[in-house]
Enzyme design. Sequence first.
Site, PDB file in Angstrom:
ATOM      1  N   ASN A 152       0.802  -1.218   0.000  1.00 37.28           N
ATOM      2  CA  ASN A 152       0.000   0.000   0.000  1.00 37.28           C
ATOM      3  C   ASN A 152       0.839   1.274   0.000  1.00 37.28           C
ATOM      4  O   ASN A 152       0.373   2.325  -0.422  1.00 37.28           O
ATOM      5  CB  ASN A 152      -0.920   0.005   1.228  1.00 37.28           C
ATOM      6  CG  ASN A 152      -1.608   1.341   1.412  1.00 37.28           C
ATOM      7  OD1 ASN A 152      -2.524   1.688   0.675  1.00 37.28           O
ATOM      8  ND2 ASN A 152      -1.145   2.117   2.390  1.00 37.28           N
ATOM      9  N   TYR A 219       4.293  10.100 -10.982  1.00 38.80           N
ATOM     10  CA  TYR A 219       3.376   9.234 -10.219  1.00 38.80           C
ATOM     11  C   TYR A 219       2.601   8.329 -11.164  1.00 38.80           C
ATOM     12  O   TYR A 219       2.479   7.112 -10.935  1.00 38.80           O
ATOM     13  CB  TYR A 219       2.417  10.093  -9.403  1.00 38.80           C
ATOM     14  CG  TYR A 219       1.337   9.299  -8.706  1.00 38.80           C
ATOM     15  CD1 TYR A 219       1.610   8.614  -7.530  1.00 38.80           C
ATOM     16  CD2 TYR A 219       0.045   9.238  -9.230  1.00 38.80           C
ATOM     17  CE1 TYR A 219       0.619   7.875  -6.893  1.00 38.80           C
ATOM     18  CE2 TYR A 219      -0.943   8.512  -8.605  1.00 38.80           C
ATOM     19  CZ  TYR A 219      -0.655   7.828  -7.437  1.00 38.80           C
ATOM     20  OH  TYR A 219      -1.641   7.087  -6.813  1.00 38.80           O
ATOM     21  N   LYS A 223       2.792   4.091 -11.229  1.00 38.07           N
ATOM     22  CA  LYS A 223       1.657   3.195 -11.025  1.00 38.07           C
ATOM     23  C   LYS A 223       1.409   2.319 -12.255  1.00 38.07           C
ATOM     24  O   LYS A 223       1.006   1.154 -12.135  1.00 38.07           O
ATOM     25  CB  LYS A 223       0.409   4.002 -10.676  1.00 38.07           C
ATOM     26  CG  LYS A 223       0.438   4.625  -9.286  1.00 38.07           C
ATOM     27  CD  LYS A 223       0.466   3.554  -8.198  1.00 38.07           C
ATOM     28  CE  LYS A 223       0.393   4.144  -6.812  1.00 38.07           C
ATOM     29  NZ  LYS A 223       0.354   3.113  -5.740  1.00 38.07           N
ATOM     30  N   VAL A 252      -9.925   8.593  -3.323  1.00 34.62           N
ATOM     31  CA  VAL A 252     -10.417   8.183  -2.007  1.00 34.62           C
ATOM     32  C   VAL A 252     -10.028   9.301  -1.042  1.00 34.62           C
ATOM     33  O   VAL A 252      -8.955   9.902  -1.190  1.00 34.62           O
ATOM     34  CB  VAL A 252      -9.773   6.852  -1.559  1.00 34.62           C
ATOM     35  CG1 VAL A 252     -10.229   6.460  -0.166  1.00 34.62           C
ATOM     36  CG2 VAL A 252     -10.113   5.737  -2.555  1.00 34.62           C
TER      37      VAL A 252
END
Length: 342
Positions: A152, A219, A223, A252
């Site tokens: 995570n 980023y 990913k 989120v």
Amino acid sequence: MDSGSKLLETYYAALRESKLLSYMSIAFTVIGLAQYFSFGYKLTSLLFQLFLIPGRSLSKYGAKKGAWAVVTGASDGIGKEYAEQLAKAGFNILLVSRTESKLATLSSEIESAYPKSSTKYLAIDFASAGDAEYVKLKAVVDELDVGVLVNNVGQSHSIPVPFYLVDDKELADIIAINDLATLRVTRIILPQLLASRRGLILTMGSFGGYFPTPYLSVYSGSKAFLQHWSSALAVELEGTGVDVEFVLSYLVTSAMSKIRRSSALIPTPKQFVASTLSSIGLSRGAQLVSYSSTPYWSHAIFQFFVDQSVGAWSRAVAASNLKMHMQIRKRALKKAEREKST
């Protein structure tokens, strides 16, 4: 050639052309029907997976049987929720993150809330971690019966930024935390999972990597790398008893996203993690991405409809991302100027 022969030849040519047109019409009709039924099947599959079909039981990976779950980036947000919900499901928890004080507090909270779950914690700053830190992690892990690894830990840009302005340290930290740390932690734990012939590796992905994301280019690339690596690893481990899943999400509420208010499209960490752990093994919205899932219902529906017209939408999504992050950067820079002048 007399006029009668010419007329007959013209008739046969017209007949051949009409047959060709007829065959073409049939072919296009068949293709159209196939596309229609394919879309219907995929949509039905999505809805069944979202609302009717349960995911794999966590007992397969040792829940309530003394197994441990290792969670990186565990002290806040989504990582903290993974730790708490996996403890609730019956795992012992190894917490790995940067800030020892937060880990100690979370460890006490978990053991108080779930007395049957034991915890351990190890403070590692993955941005600067060297061989010594990974040796410590291996020493701790080797003493445990690990059943689940949640990759995570992650970092994004502090604010949206054009690539040529990305700070050297931020660039290096994003790659070290998102990619190198995930690879090294997984490589440490994987031999144990293979030896026990059971395990689950969850790696957190992002729509920021699934769709090209201007102004978050490093980023986004980090990913995207994880997505391909995770899928390749999943294929390697087929039949070993170790399941690999790449978990895709839209926004989120978290410190990383800097969003505090939840909505139908932006869940809380608690909602997101609950949907993930209840749908292990289901692709949901990620029907075009092997060994991946988009567990939260609104994220899954959004991805599904974008994927159905990916050629038409890919540029639009990238352009929309660019506009959004340019506006975020503009607001962030204005805020920084105001704070500097006070």
